[in-house]
Design a protein around this motif. Structure first.
Motif, PDB file in Angstrom:
ATOM      1  N   TYR A  11       4.815 -11.733   7.663  1.00 55.35           N
ATOM      2  CA  TYR A  11       3.634 -11.306   6.903  1.00 55.35           C
ATOM      3  C   TYR A  11       3.846 -11.552   5.410  1.00 55.35           C
ATOM      4  N   HIS A  13       2.698 -10.721   1.497  1.00 50.67           N
ATOM      5  CA  HIS A  13       2.019  -9.757   0.631  1.00 50.67           C
ATOM      6  C   HIS A  13       2.013 -10.301  -0.789  1.00 50.67           C
ATOM      7  N   PRO A  19       5.450  -4.312  -0.484  1.00 48.69           N
ATOM      8  CA  PRO A  19       4.849  -3.061   0.025  1.00 48.69           C
ATOM      9  C   PRO A  19       5.926  -2.143   0.595  1.00 48.69           C
ATOM     10  N   CYS A  22       5.567  -2.868   6.082  1.00 45.58           N
ATOM     11  CA  CYS A  22       4.814  -4.025   6.546  1.00 45.58           C
ATOM     12  C   CYS A  22       3.652  -3.555   7.427  1.00 45.58           C
ATOM     13  N   SER A 218      -2.095 -12.754   4.105  1.00 44.19           N
ATOM     14  CA  SER A 218      -1.588 -11.931   3.005  1.00 44.19           C
ATOM     15  C   SER A 218      -2.622 -10.903   2.566  1.00 44.19           C
ATOM     16  N   SER A 219      -2.161  -9.879   1.885  1.00 45.66           N
ATOM     17  CA  SER A 219      -3.056  -8.835   1.395  1.00 45.66           C
ATOM     18  C   SER A 219      -3.293  -8.990  -0.099  1.00 45.66           C
TER      19      SER A 219
END
Length: 219
Positions: A11, A13, A19, A22, A218-219
């Motif tokens: 993942y 970010h 973060p 996850c 991605s965030s």
């Protein structure tokens, strides 16, 4: 903007810091590393990310042991990961169980023994595929995700275990009582209930697996 990559599921970010957890696999902040893409100069090609190496861990595991003799398990694991055999094998329960449930509902609606048998044979096909699904899933979990015990893996394992147990129970019930789907008794509704639970368990396990497969967002 920095990019942080989870070393377990891949993942990505975006932010000044990694973060705390996850959102895909549930691993902590310590499992994140700054992606090479965010550090590479503009005129320099970005290096291959660690997540890409994780996805190709079948090849990586073999390369790391090139100087030593590989065991049979090592060779099998390498083949499983390189060819994504778990992702292929799980299509059997994910695809056949809904079909079996559909035939089961039709069998109850039309009081049809033949449709009930169709559902039964589909359940047998799923049962025959489960050893491969479980084996490839275990090898992928251990080697590709380092046996991580986060919530996504716990739910996936629990759902798979429940599905396998119910599957055995349904087949045994049908063997012991061949007319269970056409017999006007409470048993056929119990059979339908557990079939619905089986469908839900298979769907949940598949959903957890898809979160890992599409963890690149991605965030």
């Amino acid at each position: 903007m920095k990019k942080w990559e989870c070393s377990v599921c891949g993942y990505i970010h975006e932010g000044d810091e990694a973060p705390q957890e996850c959102p895909i696999c549930g691993e902590g902040k310590e499992k994140f590393f700054e992606s090479a893409v965010s550090r590479a100069p503009i005129n320099q090609e970005p290096r291959e990310s660690k997540a890409q190496l994780v996805m190709d861990k079948g090849d990586t595991a073999i390369a790391e042991q090139s100087q030593t003799q590989l065991t049979l398990l090592d060779k099998v694991t390498g083949i499983v990961l390189k060819n994504h055999l778990h992702s292929i094998s799980v299509h059997s329960p994910n695809g056949i169980v809904p079909v079996a449930f559909f035939f089961l509902v039709l069998a109850l609606l039309f009081n049809s023994q033949s449709l009930g048998n169709a559902a039964y044979y589909n359940l047998i096909a799923v049962l025959l595929s489960m050893p491969l699904v479980i084996l490839t899933g275990y090898l992928a979990w251990q080697k590709k995700y380092n046996g991580a015990k986060t919530s996504v893996f716990k739910i996936k394992i629990a759902a798979s275990s429940v599905a396998t147990t119910i599957l055995f129970g349904l087949i045994i019930s049908k063997i012991r009582q061949p007319d269970i789907l056409t017999n006007a008794s409470l048993d056929r509704w119990i059979f339908l209930f557990w079939s619905l639970v089986l469908l839900a368990a298979v769907g949940l396990a598949g959903h957890m697996g898809s979160k890992l497969v599409f963890a690149k967002k991605s965030s």
